[in-house]
Design a protein around this motif. Sequence first.
Motif, PDB file in Angstrom:
ATOM      1  N   UNK A   8       0.793  -1.169  -0.120  1.00 29.72           N
ATOM      2  CA  UNK A   8      -0.067   0.010  -0.122  1.00 29.72           C
ATOM      3  C   UNK A   8       0.949   1.407   0.068  1.00 29.72           C
ATOM      4  N   UNK A  46      -4.103   0.360  -5.962  1.00 29.59           N
ATOM      5  CA  UNK A  46      -4.396   0.372  -4.630  1.00 29.59           C
ATOM      6  C   UNK A  46      -5.556  -0.626  -4.106  1.00 29.59           C
ATOM      7  N   UNK A  52      -5.719  -3.570  -0.793  1.00 32.24           N
ATOM      8  CA  UNK A  52      -7.047  -3.616   0.039  1.00 32.24           C
ATOM      9  C   UNK A  52      -7.607  -5.063  -0.117  1.00 32.24           C
ATOM     10  N   UNK A 103      -6.168  -7.413   2.280  1.00 36.03           N
ATOM     11  CA  UNK A 103      -6.294  -7.277   3.628  1.00 36.03           C
ATOM     12  C   UNK A 103      -7.612  -7.722   3.723  1.00 36.03           C
ATOM     13  N   UNK A 104      -8.577  -7.757   2.735  1.00 36.95           N
ATOM     14  CA  UNK A 104     -10.090  -7.908   3.092  1.00 36.95           C
ATOM     15  C   UNK A 104      -9.827  -9.470   3.204  1.00 36.95           C
ATOM     16  N   UNK A 126      -7.927 -11.429   3.859  1.00 39.27           N
ATOM     17  CA  UNK A 126      -7.040 -11.805   4.998  1.00 39.27           C
ATOM     18  C   UNK A 126      -8.115 -11.941   6.428  1.00 39.27           C
ATOM     19  N   UNK A 127      -9.246 -10.879   6.444  1.00 40.10           N
ATOM     20  CA  UNK A 127     -10.075 -10.852   7.494  1.00 40.10           C
ATOM     21  C   UNK A 127     -11.271 -11.955   7.048  1.00 40.10           C
ATOM     22  N   UNK A 128     -11.310 -12.303   6.141  1.00 43.99           N
ATOM     23  CA  UNK A 128     -12.453 -13.285   5.499  1.00 43.99           C
ATOM     24  C   UNK A 128     -12.336 -14.628   6.411  1.00 43.99           C
ATOM     25  N   UNK A 140     -14.258  -0.568  -0.690  1.00 43.19           N
ATOM     26  CA  UNK A 140     -13.727   0.105   0.481  1.00 43.19           C
ATOM     27  C   UNK A 140     -13.127   1.493   0.030  1.00 43.19           C
ATOM     28  N   UNK A 141     -12.349   1.171  -1.032  1.00 49.66           N
ATOM     29  CA  UNK A 141     -11.889   2.598  -1.753  1.00 49.66           C
ATOM     30  C   UNK A 141     -13.002   3.582  -1.987  1.00 49.66           C
ATOM     31  N   UNK A 191     -16.063   4.029  -0.462  1.00 52.13           N
ATOM     32  CA  UNK A 191     -16.618   4.622   0.614  1.00 52.13           C
ATOM     33  C   UNK A 191     -15.783   5.802   1.091  1.00 52.13           C
ATOM     34  N   UNK A 192     -14.453   5.520   0.947  1.00 53.11           N
ATOM     35  CA  UNK A 192     -13.352   6.329   1.392  1.00 53.11           C
ATOM     36  C   UNK A 192     -13.348   7.695   0.750  1.00 53.11           C
ATOM     37  N   UNK A 206     -15.118  11.073   1.988  1.00 51.49           N
ATOM     38  CA  UNK A 206     -14.444  11.523   3.193  1.00 51.49           C
ATOM     39  C   UNK A 206     -13.141  11.942   2.924  1.00 51.49           C
ATOM     40  N   UNK A 207     -12.384  11.293   1.987  1.00 51.64           N
ATOM     41  CA  UNK A 207     -11.294  12.033   1.513  1.00 51.64           C
ATOM     42  C   UNK A 207     -11.192  13.188   0.946  1.00 51.64           C
TER      43      UNK A 207
END
Lengths: 319, 680
Positions: free
Chosen positions: B123, B146, B150, B153-154, B156-158, B176-177, B179-180, B183-184
């Motif tokens: 990243x 990018x 991500x 990482x996702x 990895x959490x699954x 995920x990108x 949604x951000x 806000x960015x």
Amino acid sequence: MVTLRKKLQQIEENWLKKRVPASERRTLDNRSLFVFPNRWGVVFGLLTLVVLITGINYQNAMISASAYLLIAMCLLHIFQSYKNLAGLTLEFDRAESAFPGDWITVILRVHAGDRERKGILVGWLPDRYARFNLDKGQSRDITVRLPAKRRGALEPGRLLVATSWPLGLVTVWSRPDLSVRAWVYPEPVHAEPLDADTQEGGDQDQRRKHASEGDFAGLREYQKGESVRRIVWKKFAQTGARVVRDFEVSSAKPEWVDASAWAHLETERKLSAMCEALLALYNQHKPFGLRIEQTEYGPDAGEAQLRRCLLSLAQYEGR
Amino acid sequence: MFRRNFTLSPADTFPSQGVIKLLLITQGATLLLHAMRVPVWLTILCFVLLSWRFWRLRSGERDLLSNGVKNSLAVALVAIFGVSNGLNFTVEAAIAFFLLTYSLKLLELKSYRDAFVFAVLSLFLIILVFLYGQSLLEVSLVLVSIVLPLAALLALQDAEPGSAGWLKRFSAGARILGWAIPLLIFIYVVFPRVGPLWAMPLKSNSAFTGLSEKMTPGMISDLAGLSSRAFRVVFNGSPPPKSELYWRAILLDGFDGRTWYRSGLQSGREIGLYRTGAPLPPGPQGSWDYEVAMEPHNQVWGFTLKNYVMVDESPRLSVDGTLLFRDSQESLTRYRMVQGEWPEEDPGQWRLTRLPEGVNPQTRALVQELRARHADDESYIQAWLSLFREQPFFYTLKPPLLPGEHTIDQFLFETRQGFCEHYAGAMTFALRAAGIPARVVTGYMGGEYNSSGNFWAVFQYDAHAWVEAWVEGRGWLRIDPTGAVAPQRIESGLRAALADDAAFLENEPLSLARLSNYSTVAWLRNQLEYMNYLWHDTVVLYDQNRQSNLFSRWFGENKWKRILGLLGVLAVGILVLFAGALLYGKTWRRRPPVALRPQWILERKLRRAGIPVPPGSLTPAELLSYATPRLASGREGLKAVLEEYQALTYSRSSAGEDVSEKRRALERRIKSLRLKRLRR
């Protein structure tokens, strides 16, 4: 240090007791959920700071923007993780009893509710837990195995439900008390009864013989709920079919396992001896009963009777 | 409870095949993004490591290398890198080293922790692409790549890493990108802009291209091989004609027989000689004639047309008409200029007629001959220009090399083929030899007008060199000998002048600039240039000033007071809400446990009937003895429901009995009770 930690633990425990009281079914909500960055989140935060400083020092707008992007993702991460757990319902379904040294299977039922759930951990620290996903509206039984140690009640305490989905930087967790309780049978250890004459038959040798031979009547298919000990593993290894030795239930006179026969032993050894005796009788396929203080179980034959008797031994609290 | 720091996947769990494959794809993309800037052998080596890991994965091997082999390999590779790189501490070297160690991490990637660290490193390496540039190309490359770490990482959490296909993984990363990003944008607009916190020791070696502070034959023609942009200009009002767009950068006043150099400028920082005079004063506030957005070139100078002065404090315009910044410009810079006369400084003190002794004897002879015929400075200059025009001189990007000692002799009498630096150098030599103060000016000439964005883009291949000569009574005259040889260069630009020259952008065969003779390609290039212009102008150059202006527009002149006020109101509002929640929240939250709800309903009903039951502490019997004497009617009903309630709550229910159904029935009965207070 240790006492301080104990004290803190006590304070937390009391606080949790008020905030998240025990109940066999709990839907996770903002009262019972906690959010905190985990250690990877802290590492990630430091790296984000490095990116931010690089952006500022090189006056590089896009590197700064990347740092803001990382910050934005972390902020959203909190909500996404929270929503991943909020509304999840957990129930303690049942726990299957086991002998010491075996595994106790705790079955928890989880209901996803109105959204998909990803990467949820349920169980007990440090390593007794299950990880799973749930589809929207799905209900599912989750099995967690706990080591059975000592005879009696096994109370693993508050459950841990946690998730770090999506990126693994923030952990949202809850510690519901589902009043999980399992029973551990006594360890079967043979001990000679006090006076063989007071027992029916008194045929110690005969009993031994039967225990090893039984009235073998052939093989039949394994049925769920039966003791796995009766599976013919040799056959299983050859064919993959689970078959059990079928025995004809002998119509002989019921035998009693009486606590007073081992009155000279201290409680745990007495219970162990009774356990061994029950198993031996069960293996002979004879009707048998358990007499412990003023309570009688049976007489009856079969798996259910054995389980009832063993459970009463596990739950025995007298002296 | 915070002290319990647990990882959701035990650190020693071997990550799933899917996760490792995702990580390998991520690594490949990261390596490709940096491939242009790091040594080729390093990229190839990293790809070898990647392939090895992939092969290992395919064959289902979990065991990687033994610790000894792994460590010695790592040490060996780092040592090779150290030897080949030397003490070259540049951004590229740092990134190359980072890439090498990152790829070495693959050798031991076998746990959750390794996989996590690897994804996060990817990243950050992807983000570092912005060190090379901040245009739409880099932005889109980064945004696309990018998604890969991500997604890793996702995965990895699954809990069921094998459950989703590639497309699902990538779209989850993209979500995920996505949604951000809103806000960015918000953070980007409001995050305070600050200046550099400390000087960064790392410099880039190849990331910057452009003019240097020396001129040898061949240096400017090298730039003609580059289609990257030098700067953009927006004119406020009508621009001067294209043939007048001489963007001055540096003055070269020293000559050593081969190279023209800037005598006062050492190490790119110390301005020395040219700082002796006070800088020219800035122009009137608020008005401007053109604005330059300059690409980072890692030099101190800017670009300006003659007789324009700066609007703001920085950059400063020195007396000889060069625009100087305090520091090397390593990021996109913007400045405005306004029309204003430059004072014609006296050249005498600069000794601009100095030449090394004994070089170019043939040229000196020709100078004496021409000077004898043209005593007047201006006609002497004209004589040289007509010489260039009439004699067989050629304008070419690939002139023959001039290896000898007398380079100008060689050029003027033998090869007669040259690029602008050959003509400018020869002309300046000829002027100085005749006693006329003269200097070489380098910079850019012309540019391309973008009608969509109404701006001019000036590219590296627009680099140019010309001559300035001091003529008594006329001041500094600009003389462009290239114009005499190739008038097209001045009127239509280099591309038109060298349409058939294969050397133009020869290293960029697919460059849009090279293919611009096709009208669609030209249009496409124009549009891309415009989009990049918009991007840079609105986003990348959104700095402290712009932020301040934007806030002024939103919040008016006293913006800081208003912003503070707004924040204050927000804070007070949140506090009030919070306090309210604390005060009233108790009654909302004090929902009794279900088992106690019948009594809770009953107490509420009694209170509504006017009997002040104290909250939450009475047993059913106490409640009965408290309420009964205060009731005018409904005493029997109250007694009945309380007894039933007591039976329900405090007696052991036998198994299988549905208590909740009974409780609900009781609640219904309580609600239908008719209670009346006894009036006294």
